[in-house]
Design a protein around this motif. Structure first.
Motif, PDB file in Angstrom:
ATOM      1  N   MET A 100       0.822  -1.209   0.000  1.00 28.37           N
ATOM      2  CA  MET A 100       0.000   0.000   0.000  1.00 28.37           C
ATOM      3  C   MET A 100       0.860   1.265   0.000  1.00 28.37           C
ATOM      4  SD  MET A 100      -3.084  -0.867  -0.372  1.00 28.37           S
ATOM      5  CE  MET A 100      -2.368  -2.094  -1.449  1.00 28.37           C
ATOM      6  N   GLY A 101       2.030   1.217   0.634  1.00 27.23           N
ATOM      7  CA  GLY A 101       2.933   2.362   0.583  1.00 27.23           C
ATOM      8  C   GLY A 101       3.403   2.629  -0.836  1.00 27.23           C
ATOM      9  N   ALA A 104       0.485   4.118  -2.863  1.00 28.59           N
ATOM     10  CA  ALA A 104       0.241   5.527  -2.558  1.00 28.59           C
ATOM     11  C   ALA A 104       1.283   6.420  -3.222  1.00 28.59           C
ATOM     12  CB  ALA A 104       0.251   5.734  -1.044  1.00 28.59           C
ATOM     13  N   THR A 185      -6.661   8.818  -7.732  1.00 25.98           N
ATOM     14  CA  THR A 185      -7.361   9.192  -6.504  1.00 25.98           C
ATOM     15  C   THR A 185      -7.979   7.975  -5.827  1.00 25.98           C
ATOM     16  OG1 THR A 185      -7.840  11.399  -7.370  1.00 25.98           O
ATOM     17  CG2 THR A 185      -9.204  10.621  -5.536  1.00 25.98           C
ATOM     18  N   LEU A 188      -5.386   5.983  -4.061  1.00 27.31           N
ATOM     19  CA  LEU A 188      -5.001   6.524  -2.757  1.00 27.31           C
ATOM     20  C   LEU A 188      -6.044   6.206  -1.686  1.00 27.31           C
ATOM     21  CD1 LEU A 188      -3.544  10.021  -3.732  1.00 27.31           C
ATOM     22  CD2 LEU A 188      -2.311   8.137  -2.656  1.00 27.31           C
ATOM     23  N   VAL A 189      -7.317   6.318  -2.041  1.00 29.82           N
ATOM     24  CA  VAL A 189      -8.391   6.015  -1.088  1.00 29.82           C
ATOM     25  C   VAL A 189      -8.327   4.547  -0.671  1.00 29.82           C
ATOM     26  CG1 VAL A 189     -10.895   5.826  -0.805  1.00 29.82           C
ATOM     27  CG2 VAL A 189      -9.909   7.851  -1.902  1.00 29.82           C
ATOM     28  N   ALA A 191      -5.752   2.576  -0.751  1.00 28.82           N
ATOM     29  CA  ALA A 191      -4.547   2.370   0.068  1.00 28.82           C
ATOM     30  C   ALA A 191      -4.804   2.784   1.512  1.00 28.82           C
ATOM     31  CB  ALA A 191      -3.374   3.160  -0.511  1.00 28.82           C
ATOM     32  N   ALA A 192      -5.449   3.943   1.697  1.00 24.75           N
ATOM     33  CA  ALA A 192      -5.706   4.430   3.057  1.00 24.75           C
ATOM     34  C   ALA A 192      -6.633   3.482   3.821  1.00 24.75           C
ATOM     35  CB  ALA A 192      -6.336   5.830   2.986  1.00 24.75           C
ATOM     36  N   VAL A 193      -7.690   3.022   3.168  1.00 17.94           N
ATOM     37  CA  VAL A 193      -8.648   2.121   3.820  1.00 17.94           C
ATOM     38  C   VAL A 193      -7.956   0.819   4.237  1.00 17.94           C
ATOM     39  CG1 VAL A 193     -10.691   0.689   3.437  1.00 17.94           C
ATOM     40  CG2 VAL A 193     -10.683   3.079   2.710  1.00 17.94           C
ATOM     41  N   VAL A 195      -4.684   0.245   4.702  1.00 16.93           N
ATOM     42  CA  VAL A 195      -3.663   0.466   5.730  1.00 16.93           C
ATOM     43  C   VAL A 195      -4.316   0.544   7.101  1.00 16.93           C
ATOM     44  CG1 VAL A 195      -2.031   2.152   6.663  1.00 16.93           C
ATOM     45  CG2 VAL A 195      -1.890   1.488   4.266  1.00 16.93           C
ATOM     46  N   VAL A 196      -5.422   1.269   7.217  1.00 18.67           N
ATOM     47  CA  VAL A 196      -6.136   1.372   8.494  1.00 18.67           C
ATOM     48  C   VAL A 196      -6.623   0.004   8.950  1.00 18.67           C
ATOM     49  CG1 VAL A 196      -8.205   2.269   9.623  1.00 18.67           C
ATOM     50  CG2 VAL A 196      -6.804   3.792   8.212  1.00 18.67           C
ATOM     51  N   TRP A 199      -3.635  -2.217   9.997  1.00 22.30           N
ATOM     52  CA  TRP A 199      -3.058  -1.810  11.265  1.00 22.30           C
ATOM     53  C   TRP A 199      -3.914  -2.305  12.420  1.00 22.30           C
ATOM     54  CZ3 TRP A 199       1.559  -0.109  12.480  1.00 22.30           C
ATOM     55  CH2 TRP A 199       1.781   0.376  13.761  1.00 22.30           C
TER      56      TRP A 199
END
Length: 199
Positions: A100-101, A104, A185, A188-189, A191-193, A195-196, A199
């Motif tokens: 995911m890094g 992004a 875009t 990126l969305v 990837a953020a979802v 990663v959260v 984690w």
């Protein structure tokens, strides 16, 4: 006692076959998605192909963790190798975060210089990805409550189905509105979802 051991052995072999099927399905899809992602010029498809490749590695790690858990204890490893299952699920998470890094970073580069993509190719290939990833997740659905390793594989593949669904949405929006920034875009969305969730 022997019957219980045989039953456990058969169950482990059955799970091993599920991992083999999951790996085969995903390797085939990675090749398909990478080829058509390159042809379509879609970052979302290429990133998803890389992400799915990392998931093949994750499935292999989980499969190895399952095999390690079957090794008998010895003087040095008095608990056997059952911790392999926990370590493999941790490895799954690390692989996903690294993927995911990378996604992004590439998406951020594309936002500065958006490019045209082949929207229909994106939609069709990503839709195939939804089916492949959902099928792979379903393979591990029954065993997800009894083993952390199988649960990690299930969650990993279910997340992939959502990623592919996001790529389908990006392709549809691109075809409808011709927004060239939608591909990076959505990447990126996604990837953020993920990663959260990881984690």
């Amino acid at each position: 006692m022997a019957h219980a051991h045989d039953g456990n052995h058969d169950a482990l072999n059955a799970v091993g076959r599920l991992f083999a099927i999951g790996v085969a399905l995903n390797v085939g899809f990675v090749i398909l998605e990478a080829v058509y992602g390159w042809r379509a010029g879609s970052l979302a498809l290429l990133a998803d192909a890389f992400h799915n490749l990392s998931d093949v590695g994750g499935l292999l790690l989980a499969w190895a963790g399952l095999a390690a858990g079957r090794l008998a204890p010895n003087e040095r490893h008095t608990y056997g190798w059952r911790r392999g299952s926990i370590l493999a699920s941790f490895g799954n998470a690390v692989i996903l975060l690294v993927a995911m890094g990378s996604l992004a970073w590439e998406a951020a580069q594309r936002l500065g210089t958006p490019v045209a993509i082949d929207g229909w190719t994106v939609v069709v290939v990503a839709a195939i990805g939804v089916v492949v990833n959902a099928t792979t997740a379903a393979l591990f659905f029954r065993g997800r409550k009894g083993d952390l390793n199988i649960r990690a594989a299930f969650l990993h593949m279910a997340a992939d189905a959502l990623v592919s669904l996001g790529v389908v949405a990006a392709g549809v929006l691109y075809l409808w509105l011709a927004w060239m920034w939608i591909d990076p875009t959505v990447s990126l969305v996604i990837a953020a979802v993920i990663v959260v969730g990881t984690w």
